[in-house]
Design a protein around this motif. Structure first.
Motif, PDB file in Angstrom:
ATOM      1  N   LEU A 154      77.945   8.054  92.676  1.00 46.08           N
ATOM      2  CA  LEU A 154      78.275   8.522  94.026  1.00 46.08           C
ATOM      3  C   LEU A 154      78.325   7.320  94.962  1.00 46.08           C
ATOM      4  O   LEU A 154      77.450   6.459  94.933  1.00 46.08           O
ATOM      5  N   SER A 155      79.342   7.287  95.811  1.00 46.45           N
ATOM      6  CA  SER A 155      79.448   6.215  96.799  1.00 46.45           C
ATOM      7  C   SER A 155      78.405   6.442  97.896  1.00 46.45           C
ATOM      8  O   SER A 155      77.865   7.548  98.035  1.00 46.45           O
ATOM      9  N   PRO A 156      78.118   5.428  98.693  1.00 45.99           N
ATOM     10  CA  PRO A 156      77.188   5.620  99.812  1.00 45.99           C
ATOM     11  C   PRO A 156      77.635   6.754 100.745  1.00 45.99           C
ATOM     12  O   PRO A 156      76.801   7.529 101.221  1.00 45.99           O
ATOM     13  N   GLU A 157      78.947   6.881 100.990  1.00 42.64           N
ATOM     14  CA  GLU A 157      79.464   7.961 101.833  1.00 42.64           C
ATOM     15  C   GLU A 157      79.204   9.324 101.191  1.00 42.64           C
ATOM     16  O   GLU A 157      78.803  10.278 101.864  1.00 42.64           O
ATOM     17  N   GLU A 158      79.413   9.424  99.883  1.00 40.13           N
ATOM     18  CA  GLU A 158      79.197  10.696  99.174  1.00 40.13           C
ATOM     19  C   GLU A 158      77.716  11.049  99.135  1.00 40.13           C
ATOM     20  O   GLU A 158      77.346  12.214  99.315  1.00 40.13           O
ATOM     21  N   LYS A 159      76.859  10.055  98.941  1.00 45.93           N
ATOM     22  CA  LYS A 159      75.413  10.297  98.968  1.00 45.93           C
ATOM     23  C   LYS A 159      74.976  10.795 100.343  1.00 45.93           C
ATOM     24  O   LYS A 159      74.180  11.728 100.446  1.00 45.93           O
ATOM     25  N   ALA A 160      75.498  10.173 101.386  1.00 48.45           N
ATOM     26  CA  ALA A 160      75.145  10.576 102.751  1.00 48.45           C
ATOM     27  C   ALA A 160      75.604  12.005 103.021  1.00 48.45           C
ATOM     28  O   ALA A 160      74.882  12.787 103.655  1.00 48.45           O
ATOM     29  N   SER A 161      76.774  12.362 102.541  1.00 49.49           N
ATOM     30  CA  SER A 161      77.295  13.714 102.734  1.00 49.49           C
ATOM     31  C   SER A 161      76.437  14.738 102.000  1.00 49.49           C
ATOM     32  O   SER A 161      76.113  15.798 102.542  1.00 49.49           O
ATOM     33  N   LEU A 162      76.048  14.421 100.762  1.00 49.37           N
ATOM     34  CA  LEU A 162      75.180  15.326  99.992  1.00 49.37           C
ATOM     35  C   LEU A 162      73.819  15.452 100.660  1.00 49.37           C
ATOM     36  O   LEU A 162      73.281  16.555 100.803  1.00 49.37           O
ATOM     37  N   ARG A 163      73.255  14.327 101.098  1.00 53.20           N
ATOM     38  CA  ARG A 163      71.962  14.348 101.791  1.00 53.20           C
ATOM     39  C   ARG A 163      72.036  15.222 103.038  1.00 53.20           C
ATOM     40  O   ARG A 163      71.168  16.072 103.266  1.00 53.20           O
ATOM     41  N   SER A 164      73.090  15.062 103.831  1.00 48.17           N
ATOM     42  CA  SER A 164      73.247  15.868 105.053  1.00 48.17           C
ATOM     43  C   SER A 164      73.354  17.347 104.733  1.00 48.17           C
ATOM     44  O   SER A 164      72.759  18.179 105.424  1.00 48.17           O
ATOM     45  N   LEU A 165      74.107  17.679 103.691  1.00 49.87           N
ATOM     46  CA  LEU A 165      74.248  19.085 103.300  1.00 49.87           C
ATOM     47  C   LEU A 165      72.908  19.674 102.887  1.00 49.87           C
ATOM     48  O   LEU A 165      72.543  20.766 103.332  1.00 49.87           O
ATOM     49  N   LEU A 166      72.170  18.962 102.045  1.00 53.54           N
ATOM     50  CA  LEU A 166      70.879  19.476 101.575  1.00 53.54           C
ATOM     51  C   LEU A 166      69.883  19.623 102.721  1.00 53.54           C
ATOM     52  O   LEU A 166      69.143  20.605 102.790  1.00 53.54           O
ATOM     53  N   MET A 167      69.871  18.642 103.628  1.00 52.59           N
ATOM     54  CA  MET A 167      68.955  18.712 104.773  1.00 52.59           C
ATOM     55  C   MET A 167      69.317  19.871 105.688  1.00 52.59           C
ATOM     56  O   MET A 167      68.434  20.597 106.153  1.00 52.59           O
ATOM     57  N   ALA A 168      70.604  20.059 105.951  1.00 50.11           N
ATOM     58  CA  ALA A 168      71.045  21.125 106.855  1.00 50.11           C
ATOM     59  C   ALA A 168      70.880  22.506 106.222  1.00 50.11           C
ATOM     60  O   ALA A 168      70.557  23.467 106.916  1.00 50.11           O
ATOM     61  N   HIS A 169      71.093  22.586 104.916  1.00 43.97           N
ATOM     62  CA  HIS A 169      71.001  23.882 104.240  1.00 43.97           C
ATOM     63  C   HIS A 169      69.598  24.463 104.345  1.00 43.97           C
ATOM     64  O   HIS A 169      69.425  25.640 104.618  1.00 43.97           O
ATOM     65  N   ASN A 170      68.571  23.613 104.115  1.00 47.12           N
ATOM     66  CA  ASN A 170      67.196  24.084 104.234  1.00 47.12           C
ATOM     67  C   ASN A 170      66.275  22.886 104.480  1.00 47.12           C
ATOM     68  O   ASN A 170      65.854  22.222 103.534  1.00 47.12           O
ATOM     69  N   PRO A 171      65.963  22.615 105.746  1.00 47.18           N
ATOM     70  CA  PRO A 171      65.119  21.458 106.074  1.00 47.18           C
ATOM     71  C   PRO A 171      63.738  21.492 105.404  1.00 47.18           C
ATOM     72  O   PRO A 171      63.212  20.448 105.030  1.00 47.18           O
ATOM     73  N   GLU A 172      63.176  22.678 105.216  1.00 44.36           N
ATOM     74  CA  GLU A 172      61.859  22.783 104.575  1.00 44.36           C
ATOM     75  C   GLU A 172      61.938  22.369 103.113  1.00 44.36           C
ATOM     76  O   GLU A 172      61.043  21.703 102.592  1.00 44.36           O
ATOM     77  N   TRP A 173      63.003  22.792 102.419  1.00 44.41           N
ATOM     78  CA  TRP A 173      63.172  22.398 101.016  1.00 44.41           C
ATOM     79  C   TRP A 173      63.336  20.896 100.917  1.00 44.41           C
ATOM     80  O   TRP A 173      62.792  20.269 100.020  1.00 44.41           O
ATOM     81  N   TRP A 174      64.122  20.313 101.834  1.00 47.74           N
ATOM     82  CA  TRP A 174      64.320  18.869 101.830  1.00 47.74           C
ATOM     83  C   TRP A 174      62.983  18.153 102.050  1.00 47.74           C
ATOM     84  O   TRP A 174      62.663  17.196 101.348  1.00 47.74           O
ATOM     85  N   ALA A 175      62.207  18.612 103.009  1.00 46.28           N
ATOM     86  CA  ALA A 175      60.921  17.979 103.312  1.00 46.28           C
ATOM     87  C   ALA A 175      59.970  18.037 102.120  1.00 46.28           C
ATOM     88  O   ALA A 175      59.206  17.092 101.886  1.00 46.28           O
ATOM     89  N   ALA A 176      60.018  19.108 101.345  1.00 46.86           N
ATOM     90  CA  ALA A 176      59.117  19.274 100.200  1.00 46.86           C
ATOM     91  C   ALA A 176      59.655  18.590  98.936  1.00 46.86           C
ATOM     92  O   ALA A 176      58.957  18.534  97.930  1.00 46.86           O
ATOM     93  N   SER A 177      60.871  18.076  98.976  1.00 48.79           N
ATOM     94  CA  SER A 177      61.478  17.468  97.788  1.00 48.79           C
ATOM     95  C   SER A 177      60.867  16.105  97.491  1.00 48.79           C
ATOM     96  O   SER A 177      60.271  15.462  98.351  1.00 48.79           O
TER      97      SER A 177
END
Length: 155
Positions: A123-146
């Motif tokens: 994954l490129s840095p741009e693709e990683k950032a996009s995936l990270r943003s999606l996961l964080m926005a989808h459920n911030p609590e899940w991201w925090a516990a990951s």
């Protein structure tokens, strides 16, 4: 009374040994944008529909790179989290209705996500950032516990 098909070990009931995919979601990364598309579970995501796939990259000289990311959700003592994530590359030429992917790689990476592994190489840095943003926005609590492994993998 027991059902003994191959050995003298008793059968453990209908569905014994089956894989539960209910805690896995599919993320597509296309043109640097990540979005959830659970149709990818059956190769029917928006980007895959109507595409004839080949195992030879040479068959898709004008293909654009897309990714399927298998994301497994896990329940831990600290709460629910993103427990596994693996990325699979594919090339898609929508105009020619041709694509390239290695089905065995997709199946193996799905299995690795279910086994709570993180494989995000490629994954490129741009693709990683996009995936990270999606996961964080989808459920911030899940991201925090990951795990830190996921967070560092997408940094």
């Amino acid at each position: 009374m027991a059902l003994n098909v191959v050995s003298n070990k008793p059968h453990r009931g209908f569905g014994a040994g089956t894989i539960d995919l209910s805690n896995v979601s599919c993320v597509i990364i296309e043109d640097g944008q990540a979005y959830i598309d659970d149709g990818a579970m059956h190769a029917k995501s928006k980007v895959e529909r109507g595409i004839k796939f080949s195992m030879n990259k040479e068959d898709v000289p004008n293909g654009k790179k897309c990714w399927v990311v298998w994301v497994a959700v896990d329940r831990m003592e600290v709460g629910t989290c993103y427990g596994g994530a693996t990325a699979c590359e594919m090339l898609v030429d929508a105009e020619a209705r041709r694509g390239w992917k290695i089905l065995a790689d997709h199946v193996n990476k799905l299995d690795y996500a279910l086994k709570r592994r993180f494989i995000l190489e490629g994954l490129s840095p741009e693709e990683k950032a996009s995936l990270r943003s999606l996961l964080m926005a989808h459920n911030p609590e899940w991201w925090a516990a990951s795990s830190e492994e996921l967070k560092q993998g997408l940094a």
